[in-house]
Scaffold this active site. Structure first.
Site, mmCIF file in Angstrom:
data_model
loop_
_atom_site.group_PDB
_atom_site.id
_atom_site.type_symbol
_atom_site.label_atom_id
_atom_site.label_comp_id
_atom_site.label_asym_id
_atom_site.label_seq_id
_atom_site.Cartn_x
_atom_site.Cartn_y
_atom_site.Cartn_z
ATOM 1 N N ASP A 11 0.934 -1.104 -0.006
ATOM 2 C CA ASP A 11 -0.011 -0.106 -0.054
ATOM 3 C C ASP A 11 0.933 1.293 -0.037
ATOM 4 O O ASP A 11 1.734 1.341 1.019
ATOM 5 C CB ASP A 11 -0.952 -0.057 1.310
ATOM 6 N N ASP A 105 -2.667 2.199 -6.227
ATOM 7 C CA ASP A 105 -1.536 2.372 -5.299
ATOM 8 C C ASP A 105 -1.665 1.067 -4.207
ATOM 9 O O ASP A 105 -0.962 0.943 -3.313
ATOM 10 C CB ASP A 105 -1.841 3.406 -4.428
ATOM 11 N N GLU A 106 -2.312 0.062 -4.612
ATOM 12 C CA GLU A 106 -2.479 -0.988 -3.715
ATOM 13 C C GLU A 106 -2.555 -2.509 -4.422
ATOM 14 O O GLU A 106 -3.217 -2.359 -5.452
ATOM 15 C CB GLU A 106 -3.692 -0.820 -2.747
#
Length: 487
Positions: A11, A105-106
């Site tokens: 993350d 983003d993860e």
């Protein structure tokens, strides 16, 4: 559950805000808020400096401004975020064929499937190497969680924030989870959390002690059984490389409620066109068109129409959305409009009549070229990517969104600090520079033009051969509770 913590969850830390700080030297170490800037805008991401002031994601921007009046408020730059995301996902893809992106983003990564980790120590080493690689290539930091299941890996990465690594040894799950609040578990939102709290259950240990039968009685069979298993730390979900999108949609929230029925229809048609652009970019088509209308009193109506077959034709979607609008009462004003397509497929059913209609629409649009449409300021939050304002749709007085890139014929590359009253203020600086100078221009200055974002790292480290092989185990124990945490 696995016998080794070889499921990794990455993350990125305050991704949008961190990317803006890396791109703008004058904002490093300062409070930055990215999101919709209008009266009804919503915070997409806040830097850690802004979070210390009480600002958080999904908060109304107006409230954020009261908490952090001196923060930098910027409109999202998704061209930059997608570029950085692609760099990060490419690094993850080298670790394993099983990478499950959850957002820009993860992502989850199955390290065992990639042959790069087979025990706690090799997983920890690979996690640290990944964090170093991400920083070298993008200049940003990410937090890593390692565990024997997806649920625990995600919890670990959250506990490791910011810029850390946390490893949960299989067999220690219940001890680690026991004191945590019930909201830490997937699927436990505010409503379920309040329901459990009223029943006297505030921690994961409370859920485990209540037993499966009691949880089923409280929240239903499917959710109750799942909740009990999670409270015991049990999660057998595999990392899935391909996550099939179920729908594509866009929506806009307007600063001022729309009352003109013609304007409402124009906005619906514009949203339908943007929706089809995203549909085609994903190389998909869809069979069901969905219209979303939020009225002045916050009541939300949705209408849908199922077509004869999948399509990515803009006229078909546009006309279907317009038909749906006819069945909606917009008296009193419209706060939000959205258009979506569901029932996605990988093929398109051709429609010659629709293609002919599209040609007519294009001719009409060309004849009306130059007519300005006053688009509304968009919300962010859950749909921020879909609702970010497009510069081409903004009237001339607002064509310089705060935070976006510009280039001046004399002063070079810079970014917009703000605009209004016929002027635009620009700070001229590039990633890696010292904070730059600020200058103000007329909004129609011929020497000032929009520009593409610059790379955050000018000369990224060469990771072309990484990872070479399975990391060799190091000496030294790994904590049975949470592994080692990096600063």
């Amino acid at each position: 559950m696995r016998a080794a913590p070889t499921i990794l969850h990455l993350d990125m830390d305050a991704f949008y805000a961190s990317a803006e700080q890396a791109a703008k030297p004058s904002l490093r170490g300062k409070a930055v808020v990215v999101g919709g800037l209008g009266p009804r805008g919503v915070v997409a991401t806040a830097s850690y400096e802004a979070r210390r002031l009480g600002v958080h994601s999904a908060m109304p921007t107006a409230q954020a401004r009261r908490l952090a009046p001196n923060a930098a408020y910027l409109v999202p730059r998704f061209a930059l975020y997608r570029t950085v995301s692609d760099q990060v996902m490419e690094l993850l893809g080298r670790l394993s064929p099983l990478v499950e992106p959850l957002s820009l983003d993860e992502a989850f990564v199955d390290l065992e499937a990639g042959g790069v980790a087979d025990d706690a120590e090799s997983a920890r080493v690979m996690g640290e190497q990944l964090r170093a690689a991400i920083h070298a290539v993008t200049g940003l930091s990410g937090s890593v969680g390692l565990a024997g299941s997806k649920m625990l890996a995600k919890i670990a990465s959250e506990e490791a924030k910011p810029d850390g690594l946390l490893l949960i040894e299989p067999g220690t799950e219940r001890e680690l989870l026991a004191p945590m609040p019930v909201r830490i578990l997937p699927g436990v939102g505010p409503a379920t959390g309040d329901h459990l709290r009223r029943a006297g259950m505030t921690t994961v240990q409370d859920l485990a002690e209540a037993g499966e039968a009691e949880l089923v009685r409280l929240v239903g069979r499917a959710h109750g059984v799942s909740l009990y298993r999670m409270a015991l730390g049990l999660d057998d979900r595999p990392v899935v490389a391909e996550r099939d999108a179920k729908s594509v949609s866009v929506e806009d929230t307007f600063d001022i409620d729309l009352h003109d029925r013609v304007r409402v229809r124009t906005e619906v048609e514009r949203l339908a066109g943007r929706c089809v652009e995203r549909l085609r970019a994903a190389q998909r088509s869809g069979r069901t068109v969905v219209l979303k209308v939020r009225r002045y009193d916050f009541s939300t109506l949705t209408r849908s129409e199922t077509l004869r077959g999948p399509t990515d034709d803009p006229t078909v979607v546009r006309e279907a959305a317009a038909r749906l609008l006819e069945a909606v009462d917009t008296t009193g004003g419209v706060r939000l409009l959205g258009v979506g397509v569901t029932g996605l497929a990988d093929f398109t059913q051709e429609d010659l009549f629709a293609q002919a209609a599209d040609a007519r629409h294009a001719a009409e649009a060309e004849a009306q070229e130059g007519t300005a449409v006053d688009g509304g300021t968009t919300d962010t939050g859950a749909t921020v990517e879909e609702t970010a304002p497009e510069s081409a749709e903004l009237p001339s007085a607002r064509r310089w969104p705060a935070g976006h890139d510009v280039r001046h014929a004399v002063h070079g590359h810079g970014w917009v600090q703000g605009s209004g009253v016929g002027r635009v203020t620009v700070r001229f600086e590039e990633p890696g520079d010292e904070p730059g100078r600020v200058r103000t221009f007329r909004i129609d200055d011929p020497e000032l033009s929009p520009a593409d974002p610059l790379p955050l790292v000018r000369d990224p480290a060469d990771y072309s051969s990484w990872p070479a092989s399975l990391p060799k185990s190091r000496s030294g124990p790994v904590s049975s509770m949470g592994g080692e945490s990096s600063p």
